[in-house]
Design a protein around this motif. Sequence first.
Motif, PDB file in Angstrom:
ATOM      1  N   TRP A  97     -15.102  50.541  46.308  1.00  0.00           N
ATOM      2  CA  TRP A  97     -14.929  51.985  46.548  1.00  0.00           C
ATOM      3  C   TRP A  97     -14.769  52.752  45.237  1.00  0.00           C
ATOM      4  O   TRP A  97     -15.502  53.705  44.974  1.00  0.00           O
ATOM      5  N   TRP A  98     -13.819  52.339  44.428  1.00  0.00           N
ATOM      6  CA  TRP A  98     -13.558  53.051  43.177  1.00  0.00           C
ATOM      7  C   TRP A  98     -14.678  52.840  42.171  1.00  0.00           C
ATOM      8  O   TRP A  98     -14.991  53.737  41.380  1.00  0.00           O
ATOM      9  N   ARG A 101     -17.425  55.268  43.200  1.00  0.00           N
ATOM     10  CA  ARG A 101     -17.040  56.649  42.858  1.00  0.00           C
ATOM     11  C   ARG A 101     -17.161  56.890  41.358  1.00  0.00           C
ATOM     12  O   ARG A 101     -17.679  57.916  40.924  1.00  0.00           O
TER      13      ARG A 101
END
Length: 154
Positions: A97-98, A101
């Motif tokens: 996820w990070w 992003r």
Amino acid sequence: MTHATLWLACTLFGIASMIGLMQIFTRFVLKLPTPWSEVSIRILLIWMVFMGIPIAFRRGAMISVDLMYRKSSPWFRPKLEIFITAVTLAFLITLTWWGMRFSLMAGNVQTIIGLEPLKMFWAYISLPIGSALAMIAVIGNYLEPKHEELETAQ
């Protein structure tokens, strides 16, 4: 998937090695250093590591709590495997996820010094791709366990 990522990781290592040898030759023999070679090697090695992580997870060769696994009772081992798998998946989901992003935010703004036409996106995207592939490998290892780390440690 394991064979494909292993092949890719080995290929990336081979390319990085060849670029490294070329860099040594051009810098010390020809006295004409190449500004793109060092950063290319660094990016290739990052990709190699993140393509190699799924292999280690699938084969059960990652550093784990093997002492706890060896000393636990047969009744507790399945629960321990579920716990280790859940914690590992939670970490990899967070990393994916990070990483995604960060790749989309910073990767499209920054350029690679020495390889100015390329964006840092191509270096950063290795993190979420490798983590996502590692999640598949973790699930595969849970469904069909392999404990190569434990086998080689004994």
